[in-house]
Design a protein around this motif. Sequence first.
Motif, PDB file in Angstrom:
ATOM      1  N   ALA A 435       1.198  -1.599  -0.043  1.00  0.00           N
ATOM      2  CA  ALA A 435      -0.218   0.160  -0.062  1.00  0.00           C
ATOM      3  C   ALA A 435       1.018   1.160  -0.149  1.00  0.00           C
ATOM      4  O   ALA A 435       0.545   2.146  -0.365  1.00  0.00           O
ATOM      5  N   LEU A 439       0.320   4.651  -2.454  1.00  0.00           N
ATOM      6  CA  LEU A 439       0.660   5.758  -2.710  1.00  0.00           C
ATOM      7  C   LEU A 439       2.722   6.790  -2.841  1.00  0.00           C
ATOM      8  O   LEU A 439       2.220   7.864  -3.001  1.00  0.00           O
ATOM      9  N   PRO A 444      -2.310  12.664  -3.309  1.00  0.00           N
ATOM     10  CA  PRO A 444      -3.701  12.104  -2.749  1.00  0.00           C
ATOM     11  C   PRO A 444      -4.496  11.738  -3.502  1.00  0.00           C
ATOM     12  O   PRO A 444      -5.642  12.776  -3.174  1.00  0.00           O
ATOM     13  N   PHE A 449      -5.587   6.380  -3.813  1.00  0.00           N
ATOM     14  CA  PHE A 449      -5.785   5.349  -2.619  1.00  0.00           C
ATOM     15  C   PHE A 449      -6.948   4.488  -2.684  1.00  0.00           C
ATOM     16  O   PHE A 449      -6.521   3.884  -2.190  1.00  0.00           O
ATOM     17  N   ALA A 452      -3.743   1.981  -3.548  1.00  0.00           N
ATOM     18  CA  ALA A 452      -4.072   1.478  -2.048  1.00  0.00           C
ATOM     19  C   ALA A 452      -4.704   0.861  -1.418  1.00  0.00           C
ATOM     20  O   ALA A 452      -3.836  -0.462  -0.826  1.00  0.00           O
ATOM     21  N   ARG A 453      -5.965   0.750  -1.083  1.00  0.00           N
ATOM     22  CA  ARG A 453      -6.930  -0.214  -0.697  1.00  0.00           C
ATOM     23  C   ARG A 453      -6.657  -1.546  -1.666  1.00  0.00           C
ATOM     24  O   ARG A 453      -7.075  -2.273  -0.504  1.00  0.00           O
ATOM     25  N   LEU A 481      -7.311   4.114   5.238  1.00  0.00           N
ATOM     26  CA  LEU A 481      -6.972   4.901   3.886  1.00  0.00           C
ATOM     27  C   LEU A 481      -7.923   5.543   3.406  1.00  0.00           C
ATOM     28  O   LEU A 481      -7.696   6.731   3.721  1.00  0.00           O
ATOM     29  N   GLU A 482      -9.066   5.914   3.533  1.00  0.00           N
ATOM     30  CA  GLU A 482     -10.112   6.511   2.725  1.00  0.00           C
ATOM     31  C   GLU A 482     -10.461   7.297   3.460  1.00  0.00           C
ATOM     32  O   GLU A 482     -10.473   8.664   3.667  1.00  0.00           O
ATOM     33  N   ARG A 485      -7.726  10.083   2.929  1.00  0.00           N
ATOM     34  CA  ARG A 485      -7.488  10.584   1.833  1.00  0.00           C
ATOM     35  C   ARG A 485      -8.100  11.502   2.270  1.00  0.00           C
ATOM     36  O   ARG A 485      -7.748  12.558   1.315  1.00  0.00           O
TER      37      ARG A 485
END
Length: 515
Positions: A435, A439, A444, A449, A452-453, A481-482, A485
């Motif tokens: 992850a 990124l 960003p 993201f 990354a998820r 992670l969200e 963001r």
Amino acid sequence: MIDFLLNGAPRRCEATPDTSVLELLRDTLGQTGTKEGCATGDCGACTVAIGEADATGAWRYHAANACITPAHQLNGRALVTVEGLARGDALHPAQAAMVEYHASQCGFCTPGIVMSLFTLHEGQRHDPAPLTPERLESALGGNLCRCTGYRPIRDAAMTLADHPEPTVKAWEPPPRESAGEPEAPRAPTTGAEAPPPGDIGFAQPGSLEALIAEHRANPEAPLVAGGTDLWLEVTQRLTRFPRVVDLTRVPELQALEEATLDDGRRGWWLGGAVTYARLEPLLAEHYPSFAHLLHRLGSAQVRNRGTLGGNIANASPIGDTPPVLLALGSRLWLAGPGDGKGEGEEITERELPLDDFFLDYKHTALREGEVVRAIFLPRPDPERELRIWKLSKRREDDISAVLGAFAWRLSDGVMRDVRLAFGGMAAIPKRATAAEGALEGRPPTPEAFAAARTALASDFQPMSDGRGSADYRRLTAANLLERLRLVLGDELDDDHASYDKAHGSREVMLHAYAH
């Protein structure tokens, strides 16, 4: 043998190495005012005050859960219980306020609440400060009361200063110079004066050298500092420890020193036996989110006893502090026995990145006889940010289901030096390297993201347990992670607004964050 002060009077007791303060009080000394509720350090019914003399000779007290505090750690200390507060009909302000506001019903939890208020009041006497709701919540956060309701307890706490102090403080140690007074407790044996390994069941080494020698001679004996986790083996699993090694009297493990590493990073070496309570001022100044996490980690009673080194060496996959330290790039200072081949080689020491410390479930890179001497906490980089989010069933004083710690910096609109660490997602606290790669070097954006998820699936294969299912953990980790963001988006919007106010245009700023 334990030599200590009980409510101002010297006492000497014998106890097995795995005896708790609560057992010593109730079973040996007949002091039954202190109650056993949960026997896990959660309810606060067994709260007592433990005192140490400071450099001026004044006694400073902290609240502790008697059920999970080793009795032998009282050696050379002062213990105050609810029986020791009143002098005849003259009540301590904590007791008088509780009576005035009808803050007790069944009374089972009341002694622990009174002792938490006692330590709060004593702290006010030595270091006066406004009694804010936050400070009161911190002081009473480790005390549960099923039947009274917290409003009258809170009202009582807010009026402590309105009640007179007893003329004679029954719990105060007797003046040592007074003729005819009982002998004060002897200081615990330390360093070279300590009995040789094997002579007693509870070893209290007074130097790092003595600790390493003891640990080498008795590797099966558990090491204990705060006891907030280890002593649950005694109270919950009924484990018996024929020998225990205490870390709290080792000066090297109590140090908190500024330092500069060989790579030029500045920060602090935090001794392995430094308590969370001692760390709070430092973290509050430099890492407020980390300081806030300590309040979610445990109550005042736990923070007064638990240690950063213990949380790391315990190697629990759901320990709260390791993910944060992983995100910050911390290092460990380990000490162990030397090879004995030359003078001055009784101890060997080495540094290790925390990334390399956790190997498997409850398995670390510690070599035989090694201990965690200190943990390096880097100074904050003004260009880097840190976010910490913990998910648990209770908001405070609870074990994590998932904890995420995220550090990064923005450079020319893209994320750099991204470090994402999680607890509760694997057999060890662990960084989400896939992850991070998704990124690193990207702005960003929602697309970055989303990648990354998706990458989290290759970073972790979580397990199901009583705190959450594997599906829950996968979903909530992705949601954290969200959340990151969205936080970044809000911060960038704030940057845009500041730029607009200063320059009247967003074009220059917007191009840096374009998809």
